[in-house]
Design an enzyme around this catalytic site. Sequence first.
Site, short mmCIF file in Angstrom:
data_model
loop_
_atom_site.label_atom_id
_atom_site.label_comp_id
_atom_site.label_asym_id
_atom_site.label_seq_id
_atom_site.Cartn_x
_atom_site.Cartn_y
_atom_site.Cartn_z
N LYS A 111 39.73 36.06 53.85
CA LYS A 111 40.42 35.03 52.74
C LYS A 111 40.54 33.85 53.23
O LYS A 111 40.30 32.87 52.58
CB LYS A 111 41.63 35.35 52.16
CG LYS A 111 41.68 36.75 51.18
CD LYS A 111 42.73 36.58 50.29
CE LYS A 111 42.49 37.88 49.26
NZ LYS A 111 43.73 38.44 48.66
N LYS A 194 33.39 45.39 47.93
CA LYS A 194 34.24 46.06 47.35
C LYS A 194 34.31 45.31 45.81
O LYS A 194 34.28 43.84 45.72
CB LYS A 194 35.74 45.70 48.15
CG LYS A 194 36.78 46.15 47.25
CD LYS A 194 38.20 45.93 48.37
CE LYS A 194 38.55 44.61 48.11
NZ LYS A 194 39.83 44.31 48.91
N LYS A 197 38.84 41.40 42.04
CA LYS A 197 39.36 40.39 40.90
C LYS A 197 38.66 39.24 41.12
O LYS A 197 38.33 38.38 39.96
CB LYS A 197 40.87 40.33 40.99
CG LYS A 197 41.53 41.50 40.93
CD LYS A 197 43.14 41.08 40.55
CE LYS A 197 44.06 42.28 40.86
NZ LYS A 197 44.89 42.11 42.08
P1 TYM Z 1 45.87 44.17 44.92
O1 TYM Z 1 46.23 43.33 43.53
O2 TYM Z 1 44.56 43.24 45.67
O3 TYM Z 1 45.41 45.56 44.49
C1 TYM Z 1 46.13 46.49 43.69
C2 TYM Z 1 45.78 47.91 44.13
O4 TYM Z 1 44.58 48.24 43.69
C3 TYM Z 1 43.97 48.77 44.87
N1 TYM Z 1 42.59 48.16 45.03
C4 TYM Z 1 41.23 49.10 44.81
N2 TYM Z 1 41.33 50.22 44.86
C5 TYM Z 1 40.11 50.85 45.03
N3 TYM Z 1 38.84 50.21 45.05
C6 TYM Z 1 38.97 48.76 44.98
N4 TYM Z 1 38.01 48.08 44.74
C7 TYM Z 1 40.35 48.07 44.85
N5 TYM Z 1 40.65 46.90 44.79
C8 TYM Z 1 41.97 47.01 44.85
C9 TYM Z 1 44.52 48.03 46.07
O5 TYM Z 1 44.27 49.08 47.19
C10 TYM Z 1 45.91 47.88 45.69
O6 TYM Z 1 46.42 49.38 45.81
N6 TYM Z 1 48.78 43.77 48.80
C11 TYM Z 1 48.48 44.12 47.53
C12 TYM Z 1 49.77 44.27 46.83
C13 TYM Z 1 51.04 44.54 47.25
C14 TYM Z 1 51.75 45.85 47.58
C15 TYM Z 1 52.74 45.58 48.19
C16 TYM Z 1 50.82 47.31 47.90
C17 TYM Z 1 52.13 43.62 47.48
N7 TYM Z 1 53.20 44.37 48.30
C18 TYM Z 1 53.70 46.62 48.59
C19 TYM Z 1 51.85 48.28 48.14
C20 TYM Z 1 53.05 47.92 48.49
C21 TYM Z 1 47.31 43.79 46.87
O7 TYM Z 1 46.87 42.70 47.06
O8 TYM Z 1 46.83 44.57 45.94
#
Ligand code: TYM
Length: 332
Positions: A111, A194, A197
């Site tokens: 990032k 991947k 978003k």
């Molecule tokens: P975020 O918002 O990027 O994504 C949310 C969840 O979706 C999963 N994910 C995917 N799974 C499979 N294939 C993909 N292409 C894909 N893109 C996203 C992510 O693995 C995630 O589970 N840092 C985290 C948010 C967060 C969090 C936490 C998660 C903040 N605090 C505490 C767990 C526990 C994030 O950016 O997710």
Amino acid sequence: MNRIFSGIQPTGNLHLGNYLGAIRNWVALQKDFECIFCIVDLHAITQPQDPKLLRAHTREVTAAYIACGIDAETVTIFNQSTVAVHSELAWILGCLTPLGWLNRMTQFKEKAGKQRDNAGLGLYAYPVLMAADILAYKATHVPVGEDQKQHLELARDIAGAFNRRYGIEYFPLPEPQIFGAATRVMSLRDGSKKMSKSDTSDMSRINLTDGPDQIAQKIKRAKTDPHPLPDDVKGLEGRPEAENLLGIYAALTSKSLEEAVREFAGAQFSTFKGALAGLSVEVLGRIGDEMKRLMADPAHVDSILRRGAERAGALAGTYLREVQDIVGFLRP
Ligand code: TYM
């Protein structure tokens, strides 16, 4: 006691990867665990966000949780910024996180890109806040997609560092739960990237709010290779697009990748894509319609978040006071 914490950033374009990698698994787990699902708006502002859109996306993610089948009666759903403990605990944990651990985080490197010196402190400290999210509730399990694995390992290391520093087994070491046939859903335009978003191409992902025509169109135009589908999983080697689409099919039907491969052994992509499009429209259409219905009533969505914030705040507040005592903060 087993407790789950997980979250999603309200940065818009919620997609099939978020559903299959995370929310779908949460729906299955909510029967067996006490669950806390967060909309992580503090994490969202590690990159610039339009304030109006941030509010709208926070409601949109909440609507998605419920539309996908999370039960707002039994599960705690709230947005992160409403519980100040997350930020306070992040500071305490940040004071025992070595920079060397943060320097290893691949997401920061990706990032921040080449402009590392211009990246914000928040982006760098992102994984510490994530550890605080989980540890604020002493969560034992964290269901996420594959891309969050490294952050979860760090959360375990930070929990261990706290316990060692103060000589007390206070925080449980949280277990990642990464399962299903689609733990890493790839871009529909490039099987080596991947699904994300932030991809500038909307054709690269299926958004949870896409209509049936858009979903069908995106699958029809998804990148493939010129060969028929293989007879066994080994035949997927070097064919990332085929592997991705079959993985999506398997996850949507709750089958294993092996079963999905067997079902379409030797088939042309066009036949398989027809089946995948029909299935995706059926599953995601239902979710998208329900999301739109919920988003038309923001007061209802807000009431769910308010109730969640009260529950989450009470629990995290109790633990924070214990942590403050352990650390030696005077509470006069
Ligand atoms: P975020 O918002 O990027 O994504 C949310 C969840 O979706 C999963 N994910 C995917 N799974 C499979 N294939 C993909 N292409 C894909 N893109 C996203 C992510 O693995 C995630 O589970 N840092 C985290 C948010 C967060 C969090 C936490 C998660 C903040 N605090 C505490 C767990 C526990 C994030 O950016 O997710």
